[in-house]
Design a protein around this motif. Structure first.
Motif, mmCIF file in Angstrom:
data_model
loop_
_atom_site.group_PDB
_atom_site.id
_atom_site.type_symbol
_atom_site.label_atom_id
_atom_site.label_comp_id
_atom_site.label_asym_id
_atom_site.label_seq_id
_atom_site.Cartn_x
_atom_site.Cartn_y
_atom_site.Cartn_z
ATOM 1 N N ARG A 146 -17.623 -29.130 -3.055
ATOM 2 C CA ARG A 146 -18.865 -28.891 -2.326
ATOM 3 C C ARG A 146 -18.988 -27.394 -2.026
ATOM 4 N NH1 ARG A 146 -18.838 -33.873 2.111
ATOM 5 N NH2 ARG A 146 -18.319 -35.518 0.605
ATOM 6 N N ALA A 147 -20.129 -27.024 -1.463
ATOM 7 C CA ALA A 147 -20.359 -25.626 -1.095
ATOM 8 C C ALA A 147 -19.675 -25.356 0.239
ATOM 9 C CB ALA A 147 -21.858 -25.354 -0.992
ATOM 10 N N PHE A 148 -18.610 -24.549 0.192
ATOM 11 C CA PHE A 148 -17.825 -24.262 1.383
ATOM 12 C C PHE A 148 -18.280 -22.971 2.049
ATOM 13 C CE2 PHE A 148 -13.499 -26.341 0.002
ATOM 14 C CZ PHE A 148 -14.125 -27.577 -0.067
ATOM 15 N N GLN A 166 -8.909 -23.393 -3.572
ATOM 16 C CA GLN A 166 -8.210 -24.358 -4.423
ATOM 17 C C GLN A 166 -9.012 -25.653 -4.557
ATOM 18 O OE1 GLN A 166 -5.365 -23.981 -6.081
ATOM 19 N NE2 GLN A 166 -5.176 -26.116 -6.774
ATOM 20 N N TRP A 167 -9.872 -25.944 -3.581
ATOM 21 C CA TRP A 167 -10.616 -27.201 -3.557
ATOM 22 C C TRP A 167 -12.096 -27.025 -3.933
ATOM 23 C CZ3 TRP A 167 -6.365 -26.342 -0.595
ATOM 24 C CH2 TRP A 167 -5.396 -27.334 -0.555
ATOM 25 N N SER A 168 -12.579 -25.812 -3.980
ATOM 26 C CA SER A 168 -13.960 -25.562 -4.393
ATOM 27 C C SER A 168 -14.058 -24.139 -4.943
ATOM 28 C CB SER A 168 -14.924 -25.723 -3.212
ATOM 29 O OG SER A 168 -16.234 -25.334 -3.583
ATOM 30 N N LYS A 169 -14.874 -23.977 -5.955
ATOM 31 C CA LYS A 169 -15.092 -22.637 -6.514
ATOM 32 C C LYS A 169 -16.359 -22.000 -5.951
ATOM 33 C CE LYS A 169 -11.343 -22.946 -8.727
ATOM 34 N NZ LYS A 169 -10.170 -22.284 -8.099
ATOM 35 N N ASP A 170 -16.986 -22.672 -4.975
ATOM 36 C CA ASP A 170 -18.171 -22.145 -4.315
ATOM 37 C C ASP A 170 -17.837 -21.915 -2.849
ATOM 38 O OD1 ASP A 170 -20.652 -21.491 -3.342
ATOM 39 O OD2 ASP A 170 -21.632 -23.372 -3.906
ATOM 40 N N VAL A 171 -17.244 -20.747 -2.568
ATOM 41 C CA VAL A 171 -16.767 -20.440 -1.217
ATOM 42 C C VAL A 171 -17.405 -19.149 -0.728
ATOM 43 C CG1 VAL A 171 -14.761 -19.978 0.247
ATOM 44 C CG2 VAL A 171 -14.556 -21.559 -1.691
ATOM 45 N N THR A 172 -17.988 -19.215 0.463
ATOM 46 C CA THR A 172 -18.545 -18.022 1.106
ATOM 47 C C THR A 172 -17.780 -17.755 2.396
ATOM 48 O OG1 THR A 172 -20.760 -18.441 0.208
ATOM 49 C CG2 THR A 172 -20.605 -16.980 2.120
ATOM 50 N N ALA A 225 -27.077 -21.710 2.419
ATOM 51 C CA ALA A 225 -26.870 -23.154 2.244
ATOM 52 C C ALA A 225 -25.383 -23.447 2.055
ATOM 53 C CB ALA A 225 -27.667 -23.651 1.040
ATOM 54 N N ARG A 226 -24.829 -24.286 2.919
ATOM 55 C CA ARG A 226 -23.427 -24.707 2.848
ATOM 56 C C ARG A 226 -23.339 -26.174 3.250
ATOM 57 N NH1 ARG A 226 -20.679 -21.714 -0.341
ATOM 58 N NH2 ARG A 226 -22.815 -21.741 -1.151
ATOM 59 N N GLU A 227 -22.389 -26.867 2.686
ATOM 60 C CA GLU A 227 -22.194 -28.274 3.009
ATOM 61 C C GLU A 227 -20.993 -28.525 3.908
ATOM 62 O OE1 GLU A 227 -23.146 -30.886 -0.723
ATOM 63 O OE2 GLU A 227 -22.273 -28.982 -1.425
ATOM 64 N N VAL A 228 -20.044 -27.630 3.886
ATOM 65 C CA VAL A 228 -18.804 -27.757 4.657
ATOM 66 C C VAL A 228 -18.439 -26.379 5.185
ATOM 67 C CG1 VAL A 228 -16.345 -28.348 4.578
ATOM 68 C CG2 VAL A 228 -17.989 -29.650 3.189
ATOM 69 N N VAL A 229 -17.940 -26.323 6.417
ATOM 70 C CA VAL A 229 -17.450 -25.063 6.980
ATOM 71 C C VAL A 229 -16.015 -25.269 7.462
ATOM 72 C CG1 VAL A 229 -17.633 -23.462 8.934
ATOM 73 C CG2 VAL A 229 -19.679 -24.083 7.632
ATOM 74 N N PHE A 230 -15.150 -24.389 7.009
ATOM 75 C CA PHE A 230 -13.781 -24.344 7.517
ATOM 76 C C PHE A 230 -13.683 -23.213 8.532
ATOM 77 C CE2 PHE A 230 -13.067 -26.713 3.650
ATOM 78 C CZ PHE A 230 -11.993 -27.542 3.956
#
Length: 311
Positions: A146-148, A166-172, A225-230
């Motif tokens: 997902r978009a992180f 490691q879990w997504s290649k779409d990281v901001t 636009a992001r679907e998940v935030v760490f």
């Protein structure tokens, strides 16, 4: 006036999470009169599931604890829903509970965990444990690809941004209150190599639509636009009882934690620490293991103490 009766146990375990229940299980099976004092505030309560615990992967934290409480009860271990508010020592330990009850113990296990202080950004607390996460090992598989977004809390948040790639290649990576100049050149190069986009500027809020996170809004009004935030909460160890007993502490990048030996024994004779009370990175499986080691160590130590006294 009726004199208040103080019950005596061989071991009192303060904390009813994975570490405390595991210690209590070992002690109960060793026929030690044991009491667990459980305030009912597990750190992973916001999460719907836990991962990485062999044979329990995907189990809900609430179910895990319920099963653990049933297991210790089979061996005569008592559990009380209460909070330990003070402890004193005069040979044995006297633990004062919030209810007004006091209990005595020959040995003490402190498994009180830690409290997460989240960044003061609207939306973070509301979505924590759902689509606002802190541990990729706990939740990365479930949100993979997902978009992180990664909300920085300190320059050390670079490590989190690199890990989640490691879990997504779409990281901001949202720097928030961290200046880009605070990041080391090596960190910037690693972020670039991982394909992580770095966005300076303060984050104003998370955008929530319906029952899901859809974006991150900056103070300038820009929405990504992001679907998940760490994000990395600030860990606050719940070690007040250990402090009252004069335990030795050591500073770590994640806070001040007690100095312990491999079994969890603190610098205070007769007092063990287990789980997140002894370290930031103790996952459920590690906490259970630490509780087991503490319980076995206490039983052996009590056995030898009593045998020596009998001689």
């Amino acid at each position: 006036m009726t004199e208040k009766h103080t019950e005596s146990y061989e071991v009192v375990v303060v904390g009813g999470g994975a570490a405390g229940l595991s210690a209590a299980l070992v002690l109960g099976r060793a026929r030690r009169r044991t009491l667990v004092v459980d305030a009912g505030e597990p750190r992973n309560a916001p999460a719907a599931h836990m991962q990485g615990y062999l044979s329990r992967d995907g189990m809900s934290p609430a179910e895990f604890l319920a099963v653990g409480r049933e297991e210790i009860a089979r061996y005569g271990v008592e559990l009380v829903r209460d909070r330990a508010v003070d402890v004193t020592r005069d040979g044995d330990f006297t633990v004062a509970l919030a209810s007004g009850r006091s209990v005595r113990a020959r040995r003490l296990v402190v498994a009180t965990g830690l409290r997460d202080e989240l960044p003061d950004v609207p939306g973070v607390a509301e979505r924590f444990g759902n689509d606002v996460l802190h541990c990729p090992y706990c939740h990365g598989w479930e949100v993979r690809d997902r978009a992180f977004g990664v909300l920085a809390t300190t320059p050390l948040s670079v490590h989190q941004a690199l890990m989640v790639s490691q879990w997504s290649k779409d990281v901001t990576f949202f720097l928030h209150e961290v200046a880009e100049s605070d990041l080391a050149d090596d960190d910037l190069r690693r972020l670039a190599a991982a394909g992580v986009k770095v966005v300076p500027g303060e984050v104003a809020e998370l955008v929530i639509e319906g029952d899901r996170l859809t974006g991150v809004r900056l103070a300038d009004g820009t929405v990504h636009a992001r679907e998940v935030v760490f994000t990395a909460p600030r860990a606050v160890p719940q070690t007040g009882l250990l402090e009252k007993l004069g335990a030795e502490f050591q500073e770590t990048p994640f806070g001040s934690y007690p100095v312990v030996d491999p079994t969890g024994l603190t610098s205070v004779p007769g007092v063990w620490a287990a789980g997140n009370a002894m370290g930031f990175a103790e996952q459920v499986v590690n906490a259970a293991s630490g509780g087991y080691r503490a319980g076995a160590s206490i039983n052996g130590e009590l056995l030898m103490t009593d045998l020596d006294a009998a001689l």
